[in-house]
Structures are given as C-alpha cells and as structure tokens.
Design an enzyme around this catalytic site. Structure first.
Site, PDB file in Angstrom:
ATOM      1  N   ARG A  21      38.269  29.895  47.941  1.00  0.00           N
ATOM      2  CA  ARG A  21      39.727  30.156  47.828  1.00  0.00           C
ATOM      3  C   ARG A  21      39.564  31.733  47.154  1.00  0.00           C
ATOM      4  NH1 ARG A  21      43.379  29.324  43.395  1.00  0.00           N
ATOM      5  NH2 ARG A  21      45.627  29.492  43.914  1.00  0.00           N
TER       6      ARG A  21
ATOM      7  N   HIS B  69      41.729  34.592  48.736  1.00  0.00           N
ATOM      8  CA  HIS B  69      43.049  35.660  47.877  1.00  0.00           C
ATOM      9  C   HIS B  69      42.399  37.014  47.851  1.00  0.00           C
ATOM     10  CE1 HIS B  69      45.606  32.648  45.838  1.00  0.00           C
ATOM     11  NE2 HIS B  69      45.044  31.987  46.982  1.00  0.00           N
ATOM     12  N   ASP B  70      41.232  37.198  47.957  1.00  0.00           N
ATOM     13  CA  ASP B  70      40.818  38.836  48.371  1.00  0.00           C
ATOM     14  C   ASP B  70      41.042  39.415  49.574  1.00  0.00           C
ATOM     15  OD1 ASP B  70      39.302  41.012  47.496  1.00  0.00           O
ATOM     16  OD2 ASP B  70      37.687  40.431  48.403  1.00  0.00           O
TER      17      ASP B  70
ATOM     18  N   GLY C  72      42.932  43.554  52.157  1.00  0.00           N
ATOM     19  CA  GLY C  72      41.580  43.390  52.698  1.00  0.00           C
ATOM     20  C   GLY C  72      40.463  43.026  51.893  1.00  0.00           C
TER      21      GLY C  72
ATOM     22  N   SER D 101      38.529  43.471  45.526  1.00  0.00           N
ATOM     23  CA  SER D 101      39.597  43.938  44.437  1.00  0.00           C
ATOM     24  C   SER D 101      40.108  42.797  43.466  1.00  0.00           C
ATOM     25  CB  SER D 101      40.914  44.547  45.272  1.00  0.00           C
ATOM     26  OG  SER D 101      41.416  43.758  46.051  1.00  0.00           O
TER      27      SER D 101
ATOM     28  N   ASN E  94      47.576  34.235  41.396  1.00  0.00           N
ATOM     29  CA  ASN E  94      46.255  33.786  40.810  1.00  0.00           C
ATOM     30  C   ASN E  94      46.328  33.501  39.507  1.00  0.00           C
ATOM     31  OD1 ASN E  94      45.428  34.738  43.333  1.00  0.00           O
ATOM     32  ND2 ASN E  94      45.559  36.924  42.717  1.00  0.00           N
TER      33      ASN E  94
ATOM     34  N   PRO F 179      50.420  33.223  50.455  1.00  0.00           N
ATOM     35  CA  PRO F 179      51.750  32.239  50.712  1.00  0.00           C
ATOM     36  C   PRO F 179      51.859  31.341  49.757  1.00  0.00           C
ATOM     37  CG  PRO F 179      50.100  32.268  52.740  1.00  0.00           C
ATOM     38  CD  PRO F 179      49.381  33.082  51.607  1.00  0.00           C
TER      39      PRO F 179
ATOM     40  N   HIS G 125      41.410  22.788  52.417  1.00  0.00           N
ATOM     41  CA  HIS G 125      41.939  21.920  51.405  1.00  0.00           C
ATOM     42  C   HIS G 125      41.537  20.443  51.731  1.00  0.00           C
ATOM     43  CE1 HIS G 125      45.845  24.289  50.078  1.00  0.00           C
ATOM     44  NE2 HIS G 125      44.562  24.913  49.788  1.00  0.00           N
TER      45      HIS G 125
ATOM     46  N   ASP H  22      42.187  16.327  48.824  1.00  0.00           N
ATOM     47  CA  ASP H  22      41.926  15.263  49.883  1.00  0.00           C
ATOM     48  C   ASP H  22      41.381  13.981  49.080  1.00  0.00           C
ATOM     49  OD1 ASP H  22      40.826  13.496  51.629  1.00  0.00           O
ATOM     50  OD2 ASP H  22      38.999  14.725  52.366  1.00  0.00           O
TER      51      ASP H  22
END
Length: 326
Positions: A70, A74-75, A80, A84, A102, A171, A201, A246
């Site tokens: 994850r 998210h990075d 890109g 960061s 985050n 999202p 997920h 799950d």
C-alpha cells in the site's frame, strides 16, 4: 565550397542531435530509463538484501506485507514513484504522511529505513529509497504467497513532497466506479489495471472508520457478513478497530477477494462497486475463477504503476536517509 558547407551543416546537425540525446539521458525523461539490471554492477547484493528485510518483517507481522504494498501504491499515485511519501514532516515542511488518505494509516516506514541502512553500508549513495520501496512491494506479495516479477529499477528520490496533492490523487474508500476509473486513468492505468490492482485487498486490514457506513447503511452487502463485521465496528466509537479485507484467507495473496465481491462480501464500498452491475463485473468474475489470469494481470499492472512519472538521470537525488532529503 558548397560541399564543405553541406558537410559542416551535417556535422552541426549530428552534434546537436547527439547533445539532445545526451541531455535526455542525463535529465531523465521517462520510465524508458528503468531496467531490472540498473544496479547489477553498482550494488549486486541489493535484491537479496531487500528480500531478506521484507521476509523478516512479514514473518514478524503478516500485515506488514500489505502495508508495504500500500505504501508503494500511495507513493506512486502522488506525483509518481519517487519516494516522496517517505519524507517526514518537519517544523518547516509539510509532506504527504499526514494528509487525510495517509494520516495514521500508511505504515512500514521503519522497514524501509532498516533496509536502506543495511544497503548504505555496502553501497553508499547508490540505491534510491523509491527503488527500495518498489522492490519491497514485490517482495511482500511473494512473501504472502503471490506471484513474482522483475522490477524495473533506476528511479531517483524526490527532494520534496506535497501535502495538498494527496487527497486529489488517492481514491477514497467511498469512491464510485466512475471515480475509480477516472483516478486510475489519470495515472495511465486502465479499468483492467484498476480491477487487478484492487486484488491487493486480498491481504491487509481496514479501519472501522472506513467501512462503518457500509456495514450499517448500504444495501448491496450480504446481511450476515455485515452483522458479523458490526461486532468489531460499533455504530459509535471503535473507529480504529481493524478487520481483514478478505475474511477467507487474510494473510494469503490469492483470488478470494474476487469471490467475496461476487457474494457481496466486500468490506469497502470502493471494492464492491467493481462488481455491482457495472462495466468491470466481467473482470471480477474472470479473476474469481481464474487465479492465473488475475496474477498475470496484477503483475502487468504493478509494472505499469511502477512506471508512473519516475525521476531518472539527474532528476531528484539518492537520499542517504529515506525520511529526509540530503
């Protein structure tokens, strides 16, 4: 005389063309500069060091595999795959870690930091944090029983991060299918990539805060499934209580996530919308009974995601410590 002029003009044109090519290589223009063999000579032990670090972390806590995967997602989705997200806030700098998608949610920074520290001892100033994070995502999938693939390398680290860019890029768990397709499309990822990557997920957990409304108020959810989830996620309070995405095999990377969607047993709204009478239903149905198709498409989508706006050539830097710029 005319011949000499023509020859000189040709030489000038060739020289300019060569200079432009050289400039493009130095500045880094695209993911075309990434290669699985990027560190083959400069840090030959890189892959084994990252693999060992990830395996150790996942052995201590299986959920860490999902967290590292994850963290990479998210990075990449915010300006890109440039590492960061790894930059800590300071009194004068507000990075990505405390932005809403985050905050108190992304984790695994210590694992990346530990791996980086080991790498710096044998290959100082060579390997980027962005590449370590990308490799860690792949190795996390493998450690939890999923497929492997060759990771393209050669990314460099950003010198900064943007708090304000996070919310518009990641999202939210309440997303509609249209929102998901749009957010992925802006990153060059197709609806097929969206559905395949959502299969991540199959591992990990979600906070009650993010699925509370779904289990109490939404109708496209299996009633007994919702009722069981309510035990660990009360209407009032319990926002930080975590539940596996799950419920069948929470620590195994497989295709059960898609089987859950067919039975309306998705924890998040943004998962269930992938199979809710829309354009992605057929892909969910395919992956639910064809694990090879899922794994193949997941790998392809991960490689594409890893290609999002990398810094290469002379762009960015190679951080000495992943949590701060040099």
């Amino acid at each position: 005389m005319a011949t000499t002029t023509f020859s000189s003009h040709n030489n000038m044109t060739s020289t300019m063309a060569l200079a432009l090519v050289l400039l493009a290589v130095l500045m880094g223009t695209s993911s075309a500069h990434l290669s699985p063999n990027f560190y083959h000579n400069t840090c030959p032990n890189l892959l084994s060091l990252v693999r060992a670090g990830v395996r150790s972390a996942v052995a201590k806590e299986a959920r860490m595999g999902a967290s590292l995967l994850r963290l990479h997602f998210h990075d990449c989705f915010v300006n890109g795959c440039d590492g960061s997200i790894l930059l800590d806030d300071t009194p004068t700098f507000l990075g990505e870690q405390t932005a809403a998608p985050n905050n108190r949610s992304v984790r695994g920074f210590n694992v990346i930091a530990n791996i980086k520290e080991k790498i710096e001892k044998i290959c100082p100033g060579v390997v980027s944090c962005a590449d370590i994070l990308t490799l860690s995502a792949r190795d996390s999938v493998v450690a939890l029983g999923g497929p492997s693939w060759k990771v393209k390398l050669g990314r460099r680290d950003s010198k900064t991060a943007s708090f304000s860019d996070v919310t518009g890029a990641i999202p939210p768990p309440t997303s509609t299918l249209a929102t998901l397709i749009n957010r992925f499309n802006t990153k060059g990822l197709s609806p097929k990539d969206l559905v395949a990557l959502s299969g991540a997920h199959t591992i990990g957990k979600a906070r009650c805060l993010f699925f509370k409304n779904r289990i109490y108020n939404e109708t496209n959810i299996d009633k007994s499934f919702a009722k069981k989830r309510q035990k660990n996620c009360p209407r009032n309070g319990g926002d930080d209580n975590r539940t596996p995405f799950d419920f069948r095999t929470p620590n195994l990377f497989d295709n059960n996530y898609y089987k859950n969607l067919l039975e309306k047993k998705a924890l998040l709204r943004s998962d269930q919308v992938l199979h809710n009478g829309g354009s992605t239903d057929s892909l969910v149905e395919l992956y639910s009974h064809d694990s090879a198709a899922f794994e193949s498409d997941f790998v392809a989508a991960m490689i594409k995601m890893g290609d999002i706006e990398p810094l290469t050539g002379l762009q960015g830097e190679i951080r000495k410590v992943c949590s701060r710029p040099n």
